[in-house]
Write a protein that holds these residues in place. Structure first.
Motif, PDB file in Angstrom:
ATOM      1  N   THR A 175       0.680  -1.285   0.175  1.00  0.00           N
ATOM      2  CA  THR A 175      -0.086  -0.098  -0.009  1.00  0.00           C
ATOM      3  C   THR A 175       0.817   1.250   0.151  1.00  0.00           C
ATOM      4  O   THR A 175       0.575   2.326  -0.784  1.00  0.00           O
ATOM      5  CB  THR A 175      -0.982  -0.038   1.271  1.00  0.00           C
ATOM      6  OG1 THR A 175      -1.795  -1.098   1.252  1.00  0.00           O
ATOM      7  CG2 THR A 175      -1.695   1.470   1.378  1.00  0.00           C
ATOM      8  N   GLU A 176       1.935   1.237   0.785  1.00  0.00           N
ATOM      9  CA  GLU A 176       2.669   2.293   0.764  1.00  0.00           C
ATOM     10  C   GLU A 176       3.559   2.744  -0.450  1.00  0.00           C
ATOM     11  O   GLU A 176       3.561   3.861  -1.175  1.00  0.00           O
ATOM     12  CB  GLU A 176       4.076   2.249   1.790  1.00  0.00           C
ATOM     13  CG  GLU A 176       3.693   2.222   3.293  1.00  0.00           C
ATOM     14  CD  GLU A 176       4.833   2.195   4.055  1.00  0.00           C
ATOM     15  OE1 GLU A 176       5.363   3.392   4.555  1.00  0.00           O
ATOM     16  OE2 GLU A 176       5.032   1.172   4.562  1.00  0.00           O
ATOM     17  N   LEU A 177       3.825   1.840  -1.065  1.00  0.00           N
ATOM     18  CA  LEU A 177       4.180   1.824  -2.701  1.00  0.00           C
ATOM     19  C   LEU A 177       3.127   2.355  -3.631  1.00  0.00           C
ATOM     20  O   LEU A 177       3.508   3.136  -4.459  1.00  0.00           O
ATOM     21  CB  LEU A 177       4.792   0.423  -3.231  1.00  0.00           C
ATOM     22  CG  LEU A 177       6.261  -0.184  -2.676  1.00  0.00           C
ATOM     23  CD1 LEU A 177       6.261  -1.510  -2.933  1.00  0.00           C
ATOM     24  CD2 LEU A 177       7.131   0.787  -3.288  1.00  0.00           C
ATOM     25  N   GLU A 178       2.094   1.740  -3.442  1.00  0.00           N
ATOM     26  CA  GLU A 178       0.684   2.446  -4.330  1.00  0.00           C
ATOM     27  C   GLU A 178       0.684   3.814  -3.873  1.00  0.00           C
ATOM     28  O   GLU A 178       0.411   4.607  -4.863  1.00  0.00           O
ATOM     29  CB  GLU A 178      -0.358   1.519  -3.989  1.00  0.00           C
ATOM     30  CG  GLU A 178      -1.752   1.725  -4.818  1.00  0.00           C
ATOM     31  CD  GLU A 178      -1.430   1.896  -6.324  1.00  0.00           C
ATOM     32  OE1 GLU A 178      -2.040   2.528  -7.107  1.00  0.00           O
ATOM     33  OE2 GLU A 178      -0.543   1.058  -6.814  1.00  0.00           O
ATOM     34  N   VAL A 179       0.597   4.137  -2.968  1.00  0.00           N
ATOM     35  CA  VAL A 179       0.278   5.525  -2.146  1.00  0.00           C
ATOM     36  C   VAL A 179       1.485   6.496  -2.749  1.00  0.00           C
ATOM     37  O   VAL A 179       0.935   7.491  -3.434  1.00  0.00           O
ATOM     38  CB  VAL A 179       0.213   5.676  -0.922  1.00  0.00           C
ATOM     39  CG1 VAL A 179       0.123   7.154  -0.401  1.00  0.00           C
ATOM     40  CG2 VAL A 179      -0.866   5.129  -0.311  1.00  0.00           C
ATOM     41  N   ASP A 180       2.615   6.054  -3.045  1.00  0.00           N
ATOM     42  CA  ASP A 180       3.699   6.972  -3.435  1.00  0.00           C
ATOM     43  C   ASP A 180       3.634   6.938  -4.974  1.00  0.00           C
ATOM     44  O   ASP A 180       4.172   7.932  -5.387  1.00  0.00           O
ATOM     45  CB  ASP A 180       5.115   6.281  -2.851  1.00  0.00           C
ATOM     46  CG  ASP A 180       5.436   6.592  -1.550  1.00  0.00           C
ATOM     47  OD1 ASP A 180       4.565   7.609  -0.810  1.00  0.00           O
ATOM     48  OD2 ASP A 180       6.455   6.450  -0.713  1.00  0.00           O
ATOM     49  N   ARG A 181       3.278   5.906  -5.556  1.00  0.00           N
ATOM     50  CA  ARG A 181       3.152   5.974  -6.795  1.00  0.00           C
ATOM     51  C   ARG A 181       2.214   6.885  -7.433  1.00  0.00           C
ATOM     52  O   ARG A 181       2.360   7.794  -8.218  1.00  0.00           O
ATOM     53  CB  ARG A 181       3.006   4.599  -7.368  1.00  0.00           C
ATOM     54  CG  ARG A 181       3.111   4.034  -8.934  1.00  0.00           C
ATOM     55  CD  ARG A 181       2.803   2.809  -9.319  1.00  0.00           C
ATOM     56  NE  ARG A 181       3.612   1.854  -8.758  1.00  0.00           N
ATOM     57  CZ  ARG A 181       3.058   1.084  -7.851  1.00  0.00           C
ATOM     58  NH1 ARG A 181       1.908   0.706  -7.302  1.00  0.00           N
ATOM     59  NH2 ARG A 181       4.242   0.093  -7.296  1.00  0.00           N
ATOM     60  N   LEU A 182       0.970   6.939  -6.631  1.00  0.00           N
ATOM     61  CA  LEU A 182      -0.017   7.902  -7.156  1.00  0.00           C
ATOM     62  C   LEU A 182       0.126   9.110  -6.848  1.00  0.00           C
ATOM     63  O   LEU A 182      -0.101  10.063  -7.338  1.00  0.00           O
ATOM     64  CB  LEU A 182      -1.366   7.228  -6.433  1.00  0.00           C
ATOM     65  CG  LEU A 182      -2.624   8.228  -6.590  1.00  0.00           C
ATOM     66  CD1 LEU A 182      -2.945   8.116  -8.086  1.00  0.00           C
ATOM     67  CD2 LEU A 182      -3.879   7.450  -5.823  1.00  0.00           C
ATOM     68  N   GLU A 242       9.534   5.335  -7.313  1.00  0.00           N
ATOM     69  CA  GLU A 242       8.989   4.177  -6.934  1.00  0.00           C
ATOM     70  C   GLU A 242      10.295   3.296  -6.259  1.00  0.00           C
ATOM     71  O   GLU A 242       9.783   2.369  -5.477  1.00  0.00           O
ATOM     72  CB  GLU A 242       8.393   3.391  -8.025  1.00  0.00           C
ATOM     73  CG  GLU A 242       7.654   1.996  -7.659  1.00  0.00           C
ATOM     74  CD  GLU A 242       6.687   1.546  -8.726  1.00  0.00           C
ATOM     75  OE1 GLU A 242       6.478   0.590  -8.677  1.00  0.00           O
ATOM     76  OE2 GLU A 242       6.348   2.272  -9.622  1.00  0.00           O
ATOM     77  N   ARG A 243      11.211   3.124  -6.915  1.00  0.00           N
ATOM     78  CA  ARG A 243      12.321   2.402  -6.304  1.00  0.00           C
ATOM     79  C   ARG A 243      12.919   2.916  -5.112  1.00  0.00           C
ATOM     80  O   ARG A 243      13.082   2.219  -4.283  1.00  0.00           O
ATOM     81  CB  ARG A 243      13.407   2.584  -7.376  1.00  0.00           C
ATOM     82  CG  ARG A 243      14.658   1.559  -7.076  1.00  0.00           C
ATOM     83  CD  ARG A 243      14.304  -0.010  -6.967  1.00  0.00           C
ATOM     84  NE  ARG A 243      15.518  -0.753  -6.513  1.00  0.00           N
ATOM     85  CZ  ARG A 243      15.461  -1.793  -5.829  1.00  0.00           C
ATOM     86  NH1 ARG A 243      14.174  -2.512  -5.576  1.00  0.00           N
ATOM     87  NH2 ARG A 243      16.303  -2.455  -5.626  1.00  0.00           N
ATOM     88  N   LEU A 244      12.864   4.473  -5.056  1.00  0.00           N
ATOM     89  CA  LEU A 244      13.347   4.858  -3.276  1.00  0.00           C
ATOM     90  C   LEU A 244      12.451   4.535  -2.370  1.00  0.00           C
ATOM     91  O   LEU A 244      12.642   4.080  -1.230  1.00  0.00           O
ATOM     92  CB  LEU A 244      13.288   6.192  -3.600  1.00  0.00           C
ATOM     93  CG  LEU A 244      14.543   7.086  -4.327  1.00  0.00           C
ATOM     94  CD1 LEU A 244      14.270   8.556  -4.445  1.00  0.00           C
ATOM     95  CD2 LEU A 244      15.987   6.713  -3.469  1.00  0.00           C
ATOM     96  N   THR A 245      10.890   4.312  -2.792  1.00  0.00           N
ATOM     97  CA  THR A 245      10.000   3.696  -1.790  1.00  0.00           C
ATOM     98  C   THR A 245      10.371   2.224  -1.425  1.00  0.00           C
ATOM     99  O   THR A 245      10.380   1.870  -0.008  1.00  0.00           O
ATOM    100  CB  THR A 245       8.676   4.031  -2.072  1.00  0.00           C
ATOM    101  OG1 THR A 245       8.398   5.261  -2.211  1.00  0.00           O
ATOM    102  CG2 THR A 245       7.660   3.494  -0.982  1.00  0.00           C
ATOM    103  N   GLU A 246      10.854   1.492  -2.526  1.00  0.00           N
ATOM    104  CA  GLU A 246      10.988   0.078  -2.284  1.00  0.00           C
ATOM    105  C   GLU A 246      12.331  -0.070  -1.286  1.00  0.00           C
ATOM    106  O   GLU A 246      12.155  -0.850  -0.452  1.00  0.00           O
ATOM    107  CB  GLU A 246      11.241  -0.402  -3.636  1.00  0.00           C
ATOM    108  CG  GLU A 246       9.947  -0.718  -4.451  1.00  0.00           C
ATOM    109  CD  GLU A 246      10.227  -1.357  -5.785  1.00  0.00           C
ATOM    110  OE1 GLU A 246       9.239  -1.500  -6.494  1.00  0.00           O
ATOM    111  OE2 GLU A 246      11.334  -1.298  -6.362  1.00  0.00           O
TER     112      GLU A 246
END
Length: 667
Positions: free
Chosen positions: A104-111, A171-175
């Motif tokens: 979810t954190e990845l999806e939020v940052d992507r959006l 996205e990669r930074l969030t990962e």
């Protein structure tokens, strides 16, 4: 300190935010339903955010104020979802739920990246008529300014290829940030020792750690285990083993994670027009410019140098009694010998001190002290689902004596204060829900790892510190705009209110209201005075140690060294009071390289301001209602509605100054 965000109320209609007179707290699911719940909430919320964005893009409201309200509602929902996920990813006992929350954190940052790179959305704000924007009230005008800045920093004005690359990087930074945190969190290392090797530890600690089948006692790197071992165990080999275990968490895996993270942050900054990541990051902080960071680090290091040398000489003299010929104190031995100096020079025995700090009494004392100081009361909530039985929940309400209050609930707090497997390993405040008046009740969570029995006084201070963030989140969550809610000031100010609240954990009159021994006798005032004097010992080299951490944070991002361990050793030699401990890799679990990135200097920057803030209080009456109310209303309750420097000036009646900190450091 950590400040994620979350969802809570049902989606409102497009355009103006949904207003309810008394927003209800978030209702969490039972553990066995949590994974499906977070996935469904993610799907529903992100779909609704996209719907709101589509409406804003294609048919924006006619009035500038309504455009800002629509964007703030969208931001509230998306930020709230990310905050909820960020919390549960760090505290939920079910691994599958933690993994779903990371998704979810990845999806939020992507959006979020997608929206802030959307030129059509940007144009909705950029093309607002001048007559409309000039008529906005100061807070709405501030929101418009910050929103346009967000679009610019996201690269909205770059070409398609650059924006696509920025999306990939984000996205990669969030990962990577999630991976770094997960590895550090889950890498709990264990040192074993015989009972005889643990001579010196308190009896209650030993009672809580029975021998295993091999006749050994296990000491984990969780700090309720590790800190007493490093402070009290007489065997230097055990102290060293426990210290090394803590410094090795996350190694070797996180070495590569960090190198990729530093490289990508540098690339991102360059793509949006900045010299490097520290320059990009500093732009939105009080410090303003990247090069000002090492200047500040060296200023503090220089100011602390004389005091550091004097205190280190005392520590080394005591160390040399046991280690003849030693030229420096090892970091593996520092806490133990600091404790001996406290006992022998200041007549402070931490094993005696801790008998006054039973966790249950401290817990209640914290609520009593902050309630009195800020005009609040905490109502226990028992009929609520939490993520773990350890969590206690309280509604925060105005004190009954507050004649100006309507008595309505101001927010809700959740206290998750003991260690367990799979849980965040340090101490931080997380947002469970961002406050927005009439729309969403502010809810915050304290995530700590304290003993269930007797506490070290250092941990009591930490508890007061982190609770300061919680109070800031709730009191600052009463405004109209979600963007300015809670701890929404510049990141190098957010620690100042919490650092100032630590002072109440050092005042004898305050401590005597809850710090009592088993017989009920309050902690003696003369003992507190000696504790103060003992704590002042070492503040010079502690400041230098903080500057060592700040230098790692800055120079790792500025230089992106190929050999992080070698650069660590160089920075340790330049700033730290302690020599490098061979074969260790502290940076691999230095969690602030994630959230604080190049800006760990902020802890000391905030302390400078905290000392100045505290100078307005009367040492003889820390609860004086006029100054406490002025501080609450002009600093905490304003959230991010003004620049931090202006909030401080509103409270002090003048700009903040270095003088109070310099006087404290020199005293």
């Amino acid at each position: 300190m950590n400040t994620p965000r979350r969802p809570r109320s049902a989606p409102g209609a497009a355009g103006a935010p949904k207003i309810t007179s008394t927003p209800e707290p978030l209702v969490l699911p039972e553990a066995d339903a949590a994974e499906a719940w977070i996935k469904e909430r993610t799907s529903t919320t992100t779909a609704h955010v996209r719907e709101l964005a589509d409406q804003l893009r294609s048919a924006p409201p006619r009035q500038a104020l309504d455009v800002l309200k629509a964007w703030d509602e969208l931001s509230l929902e998306l930020g709230s979802l990310g905050g909820l996920a960020g919390l549960l990813a760090n505290v939920h006992p079910v691994e599958a739920v933690r993994a779903a929350c990371e998704d979810t954190e990845l999806e939020v940052d992507r959006l979020r990246t997608e929206l802030t790179q959307d030129k059509a959305l940007y144009n909705v704000f950029a093309d607002l008529p001048a007559a409309e924007t000039e008529a906005l009230d100061p807070l709405a005008a501030r929101l418009l300014e910050k929103t346009l800045q967000d679009f610019s920093r996201a690269g909205v004005d770059r070409d398609d290829a650059t924006r696509a690359r920025l999306s990939e990087i984000n996205e990669r930074l969030t990962e990577l940030d999630l991976e770094f945190s997960r590895v550090a969190r889950d890498d709990v290392r264990i040192t074993t020792a015989t009972p005889e090797q643990l001579d010196g530890l308190p009896a209650d600690w030993l009672e809580e750690h029975p021998v295993n089948d091999e006749g050994l006692i296990e000491i984990t790197t969780d700090y309720p285990d590790a800190l007493p071992a490093r402070m009290f165990v007489k065997d230097p080999a055990v102290r060293r083993a426990v210290t090394v275990a803590g410094l090795e968490r996350g190694w070797p895996h996180n070495d590569a994670v960090l190198k990729e993270m530093f490289a990508l942050r540098h690339e991102l900054a360059g793509l949006v027009g900045y010299a490097d990541w520290p320059a990009y990051d500093a732009e939105v902080k009080m410090i303003g410019e990247g090069p000002a960071i090492p200047e500040f680090i060296d200023r503090i290091a220089g100011a602390a140098d004389g005091r550091m040398k004097r205190d280190l000489e005392v520590l080394l003299d005591r160390y040399a009694q046991d280690v003849p010929g030693a030229s420096a104190v090892s970091s593996a031995d520092a806490l133990y010998y600091e404790e001996l100096v406290r006992q022998e020079k200041y007549d402070v025995d931490s094993q005696v001190v801790r008998t006054f700090f039973d966790f249950a009494k401290v817990h209640q004392g914290l609520l009593d002290v902050t309630g009195r100081l800020f005009g609040l009361r905490y109502e226990p909530v028992s009929d609520v689902v939490t993520w773990h039985d350890d969590v206690s929940v309280f509604d925060v309400c105005p004190a009954e004596s507050d004649a100006d209050s309507d008595g309505e609930r101001l927010g809700r707090i959740h206290l998750d204060l003991h260690p367990r497997e799979g849980k965040y390993k340090h101490a931080a405040q997380f947002d469970l829900a961002t406050g927005a008046k009439g729309r969403q009740l502010p809810e915050g969570v304290l995530v700590c790892n304290f003993s269930r029995g007797l506490m070290e006084h250092d941990h009591v201070v930490t508890l007061f510190h982190e609770f300061g963030h919680l109070i800031h989140h709730v009191l600052g969550g009463q405004g109209e705009w979600a963007r300015f809610s809670g701890v929404a000031t510049e990141w190098d100010f957010v620690e100042a209110p919490s650092q100032m609240l630590e002072e109440w954990a050092w005042d004898a009159d305050v401590l005597q209201t809850f710090a009592t021994d088993q017989a009920g006798e309050p902690i003696p005032a003369d003992l507190v005075a000696r504790m103060r004097a003992a704590d002042d010992f070492g503040k010079g080299y502690q400041a230098r140690q903080q500057m060592f951490y700040a230098a790692i944070s800055y120079w790792f991002h500025k230089e992106r060294p190929d050999d992080l361990t070698n650069r660590l050793q160089e920075l340790q030699a330049a700033y730290s009071p302690y020599p490098y401990l061979d074969g260790t890799h502290f940076f691999a679990s230095f969690g602030h390289l994630g959230g604080y990135s190049s800006a760990y200097y902020t802890y000391m920057w905030s302390l400078v301001i905290a000392k100045d803030l505290f100078s307005a209080f009367d040492d003889d009456d820390l609860f004086a209602p006029e100054v406490a109310a002025r501080y609450r209303d002009r600093v905490l309750a304003r959230g991010g509605e003004k620049d931090a420097a202006d909030l401080v000036a509103d409270f002090l009646g003048r700009p903040y100054s270095f003088d109070a900190y310099a006087a404290w450091l020199a005293s």
